[in-house]
Design a protein around this motif. Structure first.
Motif, PDB file in Angstrom:
ATOM      1  N   HIS A 197       0.813  -1.219   0.000  1.00  0.00           N
ATOM      2  CA  HIS A 197       0.000   0.000   0.000  1.00  0.00           C
ATOM      3  C   HIS A 197       0.845   1.268   0.000  1.00  0.00           C
ATOM      4  O   HIS A 197       0.350   2.336  -0.347  1.00  0.00           O
ATOM      5  CB  HIS A 197      -0.935   0.014   1.219  1.00  0.00           C
ATOM      6  CG  HIS A 197      -1.924  -1.112   1.209  1.00  0.00           C
ATOM      7  ND1 HIS A 197      -2.835  -1.298   2.231  1.00  0.00           N
ATOM      8  CD2 HIS A 197      -2.152  -2.104   0.311  1.00  0.00           C
ATOM      9  CE1 HIS A 197      -3.581  -2.365   1.949  1.00  0.00           C
ATOM     10  NE2 HIS A 197      -3.182  -2.867   0.798  1.00  0.00           N
ATOM     11  N   LYS A 198       2.112   1.164   0.419  1.00  0.00           N
ATOM     12  CA  LYS A 198       2.991   2.329   0.458  1.00  0.00           C
ATOM     13  C   LYS A 198       4.243   2.059  -0.375  1.00  0.00           C
ATOM     14  O   LYS A 198       4.719   0.924  -0.427  1.00  0.00           O
ATOM     15  CB  LYS A 198       3.379   2.666   1.905  1.00  0.00           C
ATOM     16  CG  LYS A 198       2.206   3.093   2.762  1.00  0.00           C
ATOM     17  CD  LYS A 198       2.660   3.432   4.174  1.00  0.00           C
ATOM     18  CE  LYS A 198       1.500   3.855   5.040  1.00  0.00           C
ATOM     19  NZ  LYS A 198       1.936   4.182   6.423  1.00  0.00           N
ATOM     20  N   LYS A 199       4.756   3.098  -0.997  1.00  0.00           N
ATOM     21  CA  LYS A 199       5.870   2.937  -1.928  1.00  0.00           C
ATOM     22  C   LYS A 199       7.110   2.364  -1.252  1.00  0.00           C
ATOM     23  O   LYS A 199       7.754   1.452  -1.787  1.00  0.00           O
ATOM     24  CB  LYS A 199       6.207   4.283  -2.569  1.00  0.00           C
ATOM     25  CG  LYS A 199       7.267   4.174  -3.652  1.00  0.00           C
ATOM     26  CD  LYS A 199       7.484   5.511  -4.344  1.00  0.00           C
ATOM     27  CE  LYS A 199       8.537   5.379  -5.444  1.00  0.00           C
ATOM     28  NZ  LYS A 199       8.748   6.669  -6.143  1.00  0.00           N
ATOM     29  N   THR A 200       7.456   2.862  -0.045  1.00  0.00           N
ATOM     30  CA  THR A 200       8.674   2.414   0.629  1.00  0.00           C
ATOM     31  C   THR A 200       8.588   0.942   1.012  1.00  0.00           C
ATOM     32  O   THR A 200       9.498   0.152   0.729  1.00  0.00           O
ATOM     33  CB  THR A 200       8.927   3.246   1.899  1.00  0.00           C
ATOM     34  OG1 THR A 200       9.033   4.630   1.535  1.00  0.00           O
ATOM     35  CG2 THR A 200      10.212   2.813   2.581  1.00  0.00           C
ATOM     36  N   SER A 201       7.492   0.561   1.666  1.00  0.00           N
ATOM     37  CA  SER A 201       7.345  -0.829   2.092  1.00  0.00           C
ATOM     38  C   SER A 201       7.176  -1.761   0.898  1.00  0.00           C
ATOM     39  O   SER A 201       7.648  -2.905   0.920  1.00  0.00           O
ATOM     40  CB  SER A 201       6.149  -0.967   3.043  1.00  0.00           C
ATOM     41  OG  SER A 201       4.955  -0.506   2.437  1.00  0.00           O
ATOM     42  N   LYS A 234      -6.021  -1.337  -2.371  1.00  0.00           N
ATOM     43  CA  LYS A 234      -4.936  -0.900  -1.489  1.00  0.00           C
ATOM     44  C   LYS A 234      -5.450   0.024  -0.395  1.00  0.00           C
ATOM     45  O   LYS A 234      -5.943  -0.447   0.621  1.00  0.00           O
ATOM     46  CB  LYS A 234      -3.803  -0.280  -2.310  1.00  0.00           C
ATOM     47  CG  LYS A 234      -3.151  -1.293  -3.238  1.00  0.00           C
ATOM     48  CD  LYS A 234      -1.956  -0.737  -3.981  1.00  0.00           C
ATOM     49  CE  LYS A 234      -1.326  -1.820  -4.841  1.00  0.00           C
ATOM     50  NZ  LYS A 234      -0.192  -1.340  -5.612  1.00  0.00           N
ATOM     51  N   LYS A 235      -5.396   1.339  -0.546  1.00  0.00           N
ATOM     52  CA  LYS A 235      -5.800   2.234   0.531  1.00  0.00           C
ATOM     53  C   LYS A 235      -7.301   2.131   0.795  1.00  0.00           C
ATOM     54  O   LYS A 235      -8.110   2.198  -0.116  1.00  0.00           O
ATOM     55  CB  LYS A 235      -5.430   3.680   0.185  1.00  0.00           C
ATOM     56  CG  LYS A 235      -3.928   3.939   0.162  1.00  0.00           C
ATOM     57  CD  LYS A 235      -3.628   5.403  -0.081  1.00  0.00           C
ATOM     58  CE  LYS A 235      -2.121   5.651  -0.054  1.00  0.00           C
ATOM     59  NZ  LYS A 235      -1.790   7.082  -0.294  1.00  0.00           N
TER      60      LYS A 235
END
Length: 232
Positions: free
Chosen positions: A65-69, A159-160
């Motif tokens: 859901h998040k770019k970094t993870s 996702k979100k």
């Protein structure tokens, strides 16, 4: 579709440690709710299914859901099949087991509190309560697997706020269906309407579970394809 058991197990342990704090918080809240309401209403199928839907809708595929993870999970030296099954095991094996345990613990803790304030509580009923929860876990998976797999797929697709979006989608489809039934009901006499509904139900009942299993399998397959489409 390479699958290595050692890598898969390492990925599962990583996933467990990464989500441990969030899982404990969510499961503790569910255990508290269970302790407050369920001891006087043992065998509550709806509550268990509702809790599991929340977990599937909001706690699955979080890393994507998040770019970094998402970068972290996609850069690991594991196959897409191993990534997928690590989430699948967490969703349909790990969560039901720990959810049932937290529901039992919540009931036990509140049982002690009830005794402390002078409210009677029969602790001998807790094993029976746990058996009922496990039974409902199996029944919920068998009878409402389509809903669970829909939330599972929705978590990687939307996702979100996936759980909320899938819930709104199901609500909208249900509303459209009931509006359709109301329109049909007004277009024909009541007796004829009831007869046709009963006839359709009798005819469709043998195929209902088969269709449900096929749709569930299709949603799980789509979830896997979605994993393979993820890119850094």
């Amino acid at each position: 579709m390479e699958f290595n058991l050692s890598r898969f197990w390492s990925l599962c342990k990583r996933d467990f440690k990464l989500n441990l704090k969030t899982d404990i918080f969510m499961l503790s809240v569910m255990g508290i709710i269970s302790g407050i309401f369920l001891p006087n209403n043992r065998g509550n199928f709806v509550s268990f299914a509702f809790f599991l839907i929340i977990l599937l809708g909001f706690a699955i595929f979080k890393e994507y859901h998040k770019k970094t993870s998402k970068t972290n999970i996609l850069m690991l030296p594991v196959s897409n099949l191993e990534r997928y099954f690590s989430v699948f095991v967490r969703a349909f094996i790990y969560y039901p087991i720990v959810l049932s345990l937290f529901m039992l613990i919540g009931s036990f803790v509140f049982g002690i509190l009830y005794l402390g304030i002078g409210v009677g509580f029969d602790f001998t009923l807790l094993p029976e309560f746990y058996v009922e929860i496990v039974k409902e876990w199996g029944e919920s998976i068998l009878e409402t697997h389509f809903v669970f797999t829909l939330f599972f797929f929705g978590s990687i697709f939307y996702k979100k706020n996936a759980g909320l979006k899938v819930s709104l989608l199901i609500s909208a489809l249900s509303m459209i269906f009931f509006i359709f039934l109301i329109i049909i009901k007004r277009m024909m006499p009541l007796n004829e309407f009831v007869y046709n509904i009963n006839l359709i139900t009798d005819i469709s009942l043998p195929f209902e579970r088969i269709i449900g299993v096929l749709v569930s399998a299709f949603l799980l397959w789509l979830s896997y394809l979605r994993i393979t489409e993820e890119q850094v």
